[in-house]
Design a protein around this motif. Structure first.
Motif, PDB file in Angstrom:
ATOM      1  N   CYS A   1       0.859  -1.230   0.041  1.00 38.77           N
ATOM      2  CA  CYS A   1      -0.188   0.142   0.257  1.00 38.77           C
ATOM      3  C   CYS A   1       0.438   0.895  -0.095  1.00 38.77           C
ATOM      4  CB  CYS A   1      -0.577   0.148   1.005  1.00 38.77           C
ATOM      5  SG  CYS A   1       0.244   0.512   3.155  1.00 38.77           S
ATOM      6  N   PRO A   2       0.376   2.441   0.000  1.00 40.51           N
ATOM      7  CA  PRO A   2       1.199   3.724  -0.614  1.00 40.51           C
ATOM      8  C   PRO A   2       2.069   4.202   1.130  1.00 40.51           C
ATOM      9  CG  PRO A   2      -1.006   4.410  -0.898  1.00 40.51           C
ATOM     10  CD  PRO A   2      -0.991   2.697  -1.055  1.00 40.51           C
ATOM     11  N   ASN A   3       1.722   3.432   2.124  1.00 46.28           N
ATOM     12  CA  ASN A   3       2.540   3.229   3.369  1.00 46.28           C
ATOM     13  C   ASN A   3       3.019   2.287   3.813  1.00 46.28           C
ATOM     14  OD1 ASN A   3       1.140   5.557   4.039  1.00 46.28           O
ATOM     15  ND2 ASN A   3      -0.508   4.525   5.731  1.00 46.28           N
ATOM     16  N   GLY A   4       3.243   1.692   3.029  1.00 46.65           N
ATOM     17  CA  GLY A   4       4.372   0.492   2.312  1.00 46.65           C
ATOM     18  C   GLY A   4       4.477  -0.694   3.237  1.00 46.65           C
ATOM     19  N   HIS A   5       3.049  -1.040   3.127  1.00 46.96           N
ATOM     20  CA  HIS A   5       2.604  -2.185   3.977  1.00 46.96           C
ATOM     21  C   HIS A   5       2.505  -3.309   2.893  1.00 46.96           C
ATOM     22  CE1 HIS A   5       0.429   0.560   7.270  1.00 46.96           C
ATOM     23  NE2 HIS A   5       1.512  -0.144   7.845  1.00 46.96           N
ATOM     24  N   THR A   6       2.602  -4.117   3.255  1.00 48.38           N
ATOM     25  CA  THR A   6       2.843  -5.650   2.363  1.00 48.38           C
ATOM     26  C   THR A   6       1.860  -6.565   1.974  1.00 48.38           C
ATOM     27  OG1 THR A   6       4.284  -7.057   3.733  1.00 48.38           O
ATOM     28  CG2 THR A   6       5.018  -5.094   1.869  1.00 48.38           C
TER      29      THR A   6
ATOM     30  N   CYS B   1      -4.394 -12.684  -1.588  1.00 47.89           N
ATOM     31  CA  CYS B   1      -5.516 -11.938  -0.641  1.00 47.89           C
ATOM     32  C   CYS B   1      -5.449 -10.383  -1.215  1.00 47.89           C
ATOM     33  CB  CYS B   1      -4.181 -12.034   0.676  1.00 47.89           C
ATOM     34  SG  CYS B   1      -4.278 -13.230   1.944  1.00 47.89           S
ATOM     35  N   LYS B   2      -4.704 -10.264  -1.551  1.00 47.12           N
ATOM     36  CA  LYS B   2      -5.452  -8.626  -2.584  1.00 47.12           C
ATOM     37  C   LYS B   2      -6.270  -9.179  -2.334  1.00 47.12           C
ATOM     38  CE  LYS B   2      -3.632  -5.528  -5.828  1.00 47.12           C
ATOM     39  NZ  LYS B   2      -4.755  -5.400  -6.503  1.00 47.12           N
ATOM     40  N   ILE B   3      -6.392  -9.266  -3.109  1.00 47.41           N
ATOM     41  CA  ILE B   3      -7.880 -10.000  -3.933  1.00 47.41           C
ATOM     42  C   ILE B   3      -9.370 -10.163  -3.163  1.00 47.41           C
ATOM     43  CG2 ILE B   3      -9.765 -11.473  -5.735  1.00 47.41           C
ATOM     44  CD1 ILE B   3      -7.115 -12.082  -7.040  1.00 47.41           C
ATOM     45  N   GLY B   4      -8.864 -11.109  -1.587  1.00 46.65           N
ATOM     46  CA  GLY B   4      -9.688 -11.283  -0.778  1.00 46.65           C
ATOM     47  C   GLY B   4     -10.065  -9.997  -0.300  1.00 46.65           C
ATOM     48  N   MET B   5      -9.338  -9.181  -0.119  1.00 44.31           N
ATOM     49  CA  MET B   5      -9.404  -8.089   0.984  1.00 44.31           C
ATOM     50  C   MET B   5     -10.183  -7.120  -0.299  1.00 44.31           C
ATOM     51  SD  MET B   5      -8.475  -8.220   3.766  1.00 44.31           S
ATOM     52  CE  MET B   5      -8.378  -7.393   4.443  1.00 44.31           C
TER      53      MET B   5
ATOM     54  N   ASN C   1      -8.586  -5.200  -2.204  1.00 42.49           N
ATOM     55  CA  ASN C   1      -8.056  -4.156  -2.589  1.00 42.49           C
ATOM     56  C   ASN C   1      -7.610  -2.884  -1.598  1.00 42.49           C
ATOM     57  OD1 ASN C   1      -5.630  -3.486  -4.874  1.00 42.49           O
ATOM     58  ND2 ASN C   1      -7.130  -1.835  -5.700  1.00 42.49           N
ATOM     59  N   ARG C   2      -7.782  -3.484  -0.755  1.00 35.05           N
ATOM     60  CA  ARG C   2      -7.364  -2.242   0.519  1.00 35.05           C
ATOM     61  C   ARG C   2      -6.492  -2.794   1.803  1.00 35.05           C
ATOM     62  NH1 ARG C   2     -11.056   1.614   1.397  1.00 35.05           N
ATOM     63  NH2 ARG C   2     -10.881   2.306   2.542  1.00 35.05           N
ATOM     64  N   CYS C   3      -5.225  -2.106   1.998  1.00 34.45           N
ATOM     65  CA  CYS C   3      -4.515  -2.576   2.841  1.00 34.45           C
ATOM     66  C   CYS C   3      -5.368  -3.546   4.403  1.00 34.45           C
ATOM     67  CB  CYS C   3      -3.804  -1.528   3.384  1.00 34.45           C
ATOM     68  SG  CYS C   3      -2.054  -2.574   4.578  1.00 34.45           S
ATOM     69  N   PRO C   4      -4.901  -4.942   4.728  1.00 35.48           N
ATOM     70  CA  PRO C   4      -5.612  -4.797   5.639  1.00 35.48           C
ATOM     71  C   PRO C   4      -4.742  -4.355   6.971  1.00 35.48           C
ATOM     72  CG  PRO C   4      -3.795  -6.648   5.656  1.00 35.48           C
ATOM     73  CD  PRO C   4      -3.794  -5.543   3.450  1.00 35.48           C
ATOM     74  N   THR C   5      -4.205  -3.805   7.189  1.00 39.03           N
ATOM     75  CA  THR C   5      -2.988  -3.309   8.515  1.00 39.03           C
ATOM     76  C   THR C   5      -3.984  -1.595   8.515  1.00 39.03           C
ATOM     77  OG1 THR C   5      -0.992  -4.030   8.290  1.00 39.03           O
ATOM     78  CG2 THR C   5      -0.705  -2.435   9.476  1.00 39.03           C
ATOM     79  N   CYS C   6      -4.141  -0.907   7.061  1.00 44.12           N
ATOM     80  CA  CYS C   6      -4.250   0.544   7.554  1.00 44.12           C
ATOM     81  C   CYS C   6      -5.263   0.303   6.817  1.00 44.12           C
ATOM     82  CB  CYS C   6      -2.470   1.524   7.295  1.00 44.12           C
ATOM     83  SG  CYS C   6      -2.577   1.208   5.367  1.00 44.12           S
ATOM     84  N   HIS C   7      -6.070  -0.275   6.257  1.00 40.21           N
ATOM     85  CA  HIS C   7      -7.371   0.125   5.120  1.00 40.21           C
ATOM     86  C   HIS C   7      -6.925   1.048   4.590  1.00 40.21           C
ATOM     87  CE1 HIS C   7      -9.116  -2.564   8.487  1.00 40.21           C
ATOM     88  NE2 HIS C   7      -8.281  -1.281   8.893  1.00 40.21           N
ATOM     89  N   TYR C   8      -5.774   1.695   3.657  1.00 41.34           N
ATOM     90  CA  TYR C   8      -5.768   2.734   2.279  1.00 41.34           C
ATOM     91  C   TYR C   8      -5.884   1.432   1.204  1.00 41.34           C
ATOM     92  CZ  TYR C   8      -3.944   6.998   4.094  1.00 41.34           C
ATOM     93  OH  TYR C   8      -3.729   8.206   4.894  1.00 41.34           O
ATOM     94  N   ASP C   9      -6.424   2.281   0.210  1.00 42.45           N
ATOM     95  CA  ASP C   9      -6.553   1.231  -1.390  1.00 42.45           C
ATOM     96  C   ASP C   9      -5.085   0.760  -1.902  1.00 42.45           C
ATOM     97  OD1 ASP C   9      -8.988   1.645  -1.322  1.00 42.45           O
ATOM     98  OD2 ASP C   9      -9.343   3.583  -2.429  1.00 42.45           O
ATOM     99  N   LEU C  10      -5.031  -0.318  -1.753  1.00 34.52           N
ATOM    100  CA  LEU C  10      -3.812  -0.796  -1.805  1.00 34.52           C
ATOM    101  C   LEU C  10      -3.197  -0.204  -3.770  1.00 34.52           C
ATOM    102  CD1 LEU C  10      -3.795  -4.935  -1.254  1.00 34.52           C
ATOM    103  CD2 LEU C  10      -2.364  -2.525  -0.230  1.00 34.52           C
ATOM    104  N   GLY C  11      -4.117  -0.391  -4.170  1.00 32.91           N
ATOM    105  CA  GLY C  11      -3.841  -0.017  -6.354  1.00 32.91           C
ATOM    106  C   GLY C  11      -3.118  -1.172  -6.701  1.00 32.91           C
TER     107      GLY C  11
END
Length: 309
Positions: A75-80, A85-89, A91-101
């Motif tokens: 994600c933009p904050n560097g969480h991997t 799981c990107k599809i399962g989530m 496209n939202r970061c499970p840590t900070c909830h930002y859009d992964l892109g």
């Protein structure tokens, strides 16, 4: 006999009887493999203790906890996050909830190339470690990987080594266990026209220091109802090829004989059955062998197992 086998009575008369990542694309793998001793799988493993690194923890997906393989997303904050799981989530970061892109963590992918990881079956005996991107390929053929339960009467999820599965078949599935390399089985079924119901059986034999599974069942082959008997070896295919077996059924001056090599239980029961790699008896012929008024199945199947020199 286990649940499901009650529709067919058996009388034994024994005569003592991964990731989508293409590992080939990792250029550093060929160089890395040259420093490793060859294993039985020929995939470049090295005997020894793997190097410890906190980077291993960075390669663990925070959602599924599995090791991540390219593409590794961030994600933009560097969480991997791994690609599945990107599809399962969504496209939202499970840590900070930002859009992964669609940001790739190329640095982490590059670092992974230099790592050495133990086989996942290390706790059951595999001593080898592998370059990060060779590990998955090795595990698909690792000789220490567990076997699936060979019982065909239910969707059994139990896995383990051979002694574990033999005990499981005996205690949980209540299959018949016999000692000896020759057998004489009589299969009786009161209503042979009920092919859809559970008309299958499994018997485990112990001989030559190994275990074998003798299957007998009814199923539809196209539109034709048939009976089939076949043998599976409780071990890997390279060992199964050291053995042969024969099956024979007949009556009224007629006889069918089958000779073959037992299939490893690495091959699923359905795969062996669908390949028709065994003694197949058409129902009309089976009833002819049964004699009488053809209203009851009474088949006697004899056979033996022997080891090639």
């Amino acid at each position: 006999m286990a649940p499901g086998g009650s529709a067919c009575k058996e009388v034994l008369e024994s005569r003592q009887t991964f990731s989508d990542y293409d590992t080939a694309k990792v250029k550093s793998e060929s160089n890395s493999n040259s420093t490793h001793k060859k294993t039985s799988s020929g995939l470049g493993g090295k005997y020894g203790i793997n190097s410890k690194s906190s980077v291993h923890a960075l390669l663990e997906c925070p959602v599924c906890k599995n090791l991540m393989y390219p593409p590794i997303h961030q994600c933009p904050n560097g969480h991997t996050l791994c690609s599945k799981c990107k599809i399962g989530m969504h496209n939202r970061c499970p840590t900070c909830h930002y859009d992964l892109g669609n940001i790739r963590c190329l640095a982490l992918e590059k670092v992974a190339e230099s790592l050495e990881i133990p086989c996942r079956y290390q706790n059951v005996g595999c001593p080898d470690i592998f370059p990060y991107y060779s590990k998955l390929k090795h595990e698909q053929n690792c000789r220490f990987r567990p076997y699936n339960c060979p019982y065909a009467g239910s969707e059994c999820s139990v896995v383990g080594d051979i002694p574990t599965l033999v005990a499981h078949l005996k205690d949980d599935h209540r299959v018949d266990m016999h000692i000896g390399s020759s057998f004489n089985h009589r299969y009786v079924k009161s209503n042979p026209h009920e092919v859809e119901n559970a008309t299958w059986m499994l018997t485990v034999f112990h001989c030559f220091g190994r275990h074998f599974c003798l299957h007998f069942e009814a199923f539809q082959l196209g539109m034709a109802p048939v009976y089939m008997a076949f043998l599976r070896f409780m071990g890997d295919d390279n060992e199964a090829k050291k053995f042969n077996y024969s099956l024979e059924v007949g009556a009224n001056g007629r006889k069918l004989i089958w000779q073959g090599i037992p299939r490893s239980i690495r091959d699923s029961h359905r795969k062996v059955r669908d390949s028709q790699d065994g003694l197949i008896i058409q129902r009309n012929l089976a009833l002819y062998f049964s004699g009488g008024d053809r209203q009851e199945l009474k088949l006697r199947i004899t056979g033996r197992i022997w080891k090639e020199d």
